[in-house]
Write an enzyme that holds these catalytic residues in place. Structure first.
Site, mmCIF file in Angstrom:
data_model
loop_
_atom_site.group_PDB
_atom_site.id
_atom_site.type_symbol
_atom_site.label_atom_id
_atom_site.label_comp_id
_atom_site.label_asym_id
_atom_site.label_seq_id
_atom_site.Cartn_x
_atom_site.Cartn_y
_atom_site.Cartn_z
ATOM 1 N N SER A 28 3.240 11.723 -17.764
ATOM 2 C CA SER A 28 1.780 11.861 -17.638
ATOM 3 C C SER A 28 1.230 11.062 -16.460
ATOM 4 O O SER A 28 1.508 9.877 -16.328
ATOM 5 C CB SER A 28 1.080 11.317 -18.895
ATOM 6 O OG SER A 28 1.356 12.133 -19.988
ATOM 7 N N HIS A 58 -0.258 17.387 -16.109
ATOM 8 C CA HIS A 58 1.156 17.623 -15.809
ATOM 9 C C HIS A 58 1.255 18.788 -14.817
ATOM 10 O O HIS A 58 0.402 19.654 -14.790
ATOM 11 C CB HIS A 58 1.944 17.939 -17.076
ATOM 12 C CG HIS A 58 2.045 16.782 -18.024
ATOM 13 N ND1 HIS A 58 3.219 16.142 -18.312
ATOM 14 C CD2 HIS A 58 1.100 16.144 -18.730
ATOM 15 C CE1 HIS A 58 2.990 15.153 -19.161
ATOM 16 N NE2 HIS A 58 1.712 15.137 -19.437
ATOM 17 N N HIS A 80 6.691 18.512 -24.474
ATOM 18 C CA HIS A 80 6.818 17.476 -25.499
ATOM 19 C C HIS A 80 7.069 18.116 -26.864
ATOM 20 O O HIS A 80 6.627 19.229 -27.132
ATOM 21 C CB HIS A 80 5.529 16.655 -25.589
ATOM 22 C CG HIS A 80 5.131 15.997 -24.323
ATOM 23 N ND1 HIS A 80 4.564 16.693 -23.274
ATOM 24 C CD2 HIS A 80 5.216 14.709 -23.917
ATOM 25 C CE1 HIS A 80 4.321 15.848 -22.283
ATOM 26 N NE2 HIS A 80 4.703 14.641 -22.648
ATOM 27 N N TYR A 82 5.533 17.486 -29.468
ATOM 28 C CA TYR A 82 4.261 17.751 -30.162
ATOM 29 C C TYR A 82 3.611 19.066 -29.739
ATOM 30 O O TYR A 82 2.680 19.527 -30.382
ATOM 31 C CB TYR A 82 3.278 16.588 -29.979
ATOM 32 C CG TYR A 82 2.833 16.306 -28.565
ATOM 33 C CD1 TYR A 82 1.984 17.162 -27.873
ATOM 34 C CD2 TYR A 82 3.260 15.156 -27.914
ATOM 35 C CE1 TYR A 82 1.579 16.898 -26.575
ATOM 36 C CE2 TYR A 82 2.862 14.872 -26.618
ATOM 37 C CZ TYR A 82 2.020 15.746 -25.959
ATOM 38 O OH TYR A 82 1.631 15.483 -24.674
ATOM 39 N N GLU A 83 4.099 19.683 -28.662
ATOM 40 C CA GLU A 83 3.469 20.938 -28.230
ATOM 41 C C GLU A 83 3.842 22.095 -29.159
ATOM 42 O O GLU A 83 2.982 22.883 -29.538
ATOM 43 C CB GLU A 83 3.850 21.244 -26.786
ATOM 44 C CG GLU A 83 3.177 20.255 -25.819
ATOM 45 C CD GLU A 83 3.611 20.446 -24.389
ATOM 46 O OE1 GLU A 83 3.176 21.417 -23.766
ATOM 47 O OE2 GLU A 83 4.403 19.617 -23.896
ATOM 48 N N ALA A 110 4.597 7.824 -19.749
ATOM 49 C CA ALA A 110 3.527 6.862 -19.977
ATOM 50 C C ALA A 110 3.709 6.340 -21.394
ATOM 51 O O ALA A 110 4.084 7.095 -22.297
ATOM 52 C CB ALA A 110 2.176 7.542 -19.832
ATOM 53 N N MET A 205 5.518 9.416 -26.597
ATOM 54 C CA MET A 205 5.696 10.700 -27.275
ATOM 55 C C MET A 205 6.748 11.595 -26.601
ATOM 56 O O MET A 205 6.698 12.810 -26.735
ATOM 57 C CB MET A 205 4.356 11.438 -27.323
ATOM 58 C CG MET A 205 3.231 10.634 -27.971
ATOM 59 S SD MET A 205 1.691 11.544 -27.940
ATOM 60 C CE MET A 205 0.516 10.247 -28.425
ATOM 61 N N SER A 206 7.670 11.000 -25.858
ATOM 62 C CA SER A 206 8.623 11.845 -25.108
ATOM 63 C C SER A 206 9.955 11.134 -24.926
ATOM 64 O O SER A 206 10.294 10.224 -25.667
ATOM 65 C CB SER A 206 8.021 12.196 -23.736
ATOM 66 O OG SER A 206 7.957 11.041 -22.916
ATOM 67 N N ASN A 229 -1.456 1.316 -21.596
ATOM 68 C CA ASN A 229 -2.358 0.650 -22.545
ATOM 69 C C ASN A 229 -1.552 -0.261 -23.460
ATOM 70 O O ASN A 229 -0.341 -0.099 -23.595
ATOM 71 C CB ASN A 229 -3.096 1.696 -23.413
ATOM 72 C CG ASN A 229 -2.126 2.635 -24.127
ATOM 73 O OD1 ASN A 229 -1.614 3.601 -23.531
ATOM 74 N ND2 ASN A 229 -1.844 2.350 -25.378
ATOM 75 N N HIS A 241 -6.130 10.260 -24.103
ATOM 76 C CA HIS A 241 -5.304 10.919 -23.082
ATOM 77 C C HIS A 241 -5.937 10.732 -21.697
ATOM 78 O O HIS A 241 -5.224 10.548 -20.703
ATOM 79 C CB HIS A 241 -5.125 12.401 -23.418
ATOM 80 C CG HIS A 241 -4.179 13.109 -22.489
ATOM 81 N ND1 HIS A 241 -2.880 12.687 -22.268
ATOM 82 C CD2 HIS A 241 -4.346 14.205 -21.702
ATOM 83 C CE1 HIS A 241 -2.299 13.493 -21.394
ATOM 84 N NE2 HIS A 241 -3.164 14.419 -21.034
HETATM 85 N N1 HPA Z 1 1.162 5.728 -27.798
HETATM 86 C C1 HPA Z 1 1.910 6.847 -27.616
HETATM 87 N N2 HPA Z 1 2.029 7.444 -26.446
HETATM 88 C C2 HPA Z 1 1.398 6.890 -25.402
HETATM 89 C C3 HPA Z 1 0.631 5.736 -25.522
HETATM 90 C C4 HPA Z 1 0.494 5.120 -26.799
HETATM 91 O O1 HPA Z 1 -0.161 4.089 -26.982
HETATM 92 N N3 HPA Z 1 0.122 5.459 -24.288
HETATM 93 C C5 HPA Z 1 0.609 6.426 -23.447
HETATM 94 N N4 HPA Z 1 1.375 7.288 -24.117
#
Ligand code: HPA
Length: 267
Positions: A28, A58, A80, A82-83, A110, A205-206, A229, A241
């Protein structure tokens, strides 16, 4: 012709036959790195088996060409879990990468940090991972190859080389354990406290299914997170996001310097 053979033929027709040394999957907010490649960009839509990417921020193109004098294949985006709930979504693309001659795969993503000493804007090299999602991309694979050993899945030599490149560039590259959480909702603060107890340093998430697939295919693999973050409950900032996309470029510049330095060492 098989699906992969068709994708391979399209790639060779547009990008030439020369083998690639390395694959790179961009996470990301990191998609712009693909444009540094001197070569061709092929839309995933033209490549049978390649993912249908639905995530904003993306870049669904395969970029093949030269970067720092090394022929690379850069995936501007991933699918991903989750998609579509498919942990093996990247399998055909990674099989094609292997067929293109690549010996190694560098993954980026990310992630949210659980370590105060790895704040947003920092990079974290994955020393290991936790498949907290539990899904495995090799479920249904009929051969004994499915029993992939995962000790040292994050290649020690490749990691050492990336650490050396970071050091040479004066970049502080921490190492830690990445936990794969399914998404697409972010984690709760209670889940983050749990993941921390389990030994994770960052969450995202990947990446984990791709590491498993890469090891299955015999590719050496390493992964770097750009921390966008602090994970849920660990700071006052609002996780979203949009925030991820806005923060990823902070780490992207450093990531690009490490990558260029590393590629220089391969020539
Ligand atoms: N959690 C999950 N996926 C992420 C995060 C997070 O805090 N930040 C960026 N991708």
């Amino acid at each position: 012709m098989s699906r992969n053979a068709e994708a391979l033929a399209t790639i060779r027709a547009r990008a030439g036959d020369a083998p690639v040394a390395l694959g790179l999957i961009l996470g990301s907010g990191l998609g712009h790195l693909a444009h540094a490649v001197d070569g061709v960009a092929i839309p995933y839509a033209d490549l049978p088996g390649f993912p249908h990417v639905s995530v904003s921020g993306h870049n669904p193109h395969l970029h093949i060409g030269m970067l720092q004098g090394v022929r690379v294949a850069v995936f501007g985006a991933r699918e991903h879990f989750y998609e579509n709930g498919n942990a093996a979504a990247m399998r055909p693309a990674l099989e094609v990468l292997k067929d293109l001659g690549a010996g190694s795969l560098l993954l980026t993503n990310a992630a949210g940090s659980m370590r105060p000493d790895i704040p947003p804007g920092d990079l974290m090299l994955l020393s290991d991972h936790i498949n907290y999602n539990g899904r495995n991309p090799l479920i249904g694979e009929p051969t004994d190859g499915r029993f992939v050993p995962m000790a040292d899945a994050h290649d020690p030599a490749l990691r050492a080389a990336l650490r050396a490149s970071a050091k040479a560039e004066g970049i502080d590259l921490k190492e830690g354990v990445y936990a794969w959480y399914s998404g697409p909702s972010f984690e709760t603060p209670a889940e983050i406290r749990m993941l921390k107890l389990l030994g994770a340093d960052a969450v995202g998430m990947s990446t984990v299914p791709e590491v498993i697939l890469a090891r299955f295919l015999g590719l050496k693999v390493a992964a770097i997170s750009t921390i966008t973050n602090m994970a849920a409950g660990l700071s006052d900032e609002q996780i979203s996001h949009d925030h991820t996309k806005a923060m990823a470029p902070l780490g992207a510049t450093k990531l690009e310097r490490i990558l260029r330095h590393y590629l220089n060492t391969l020539r």
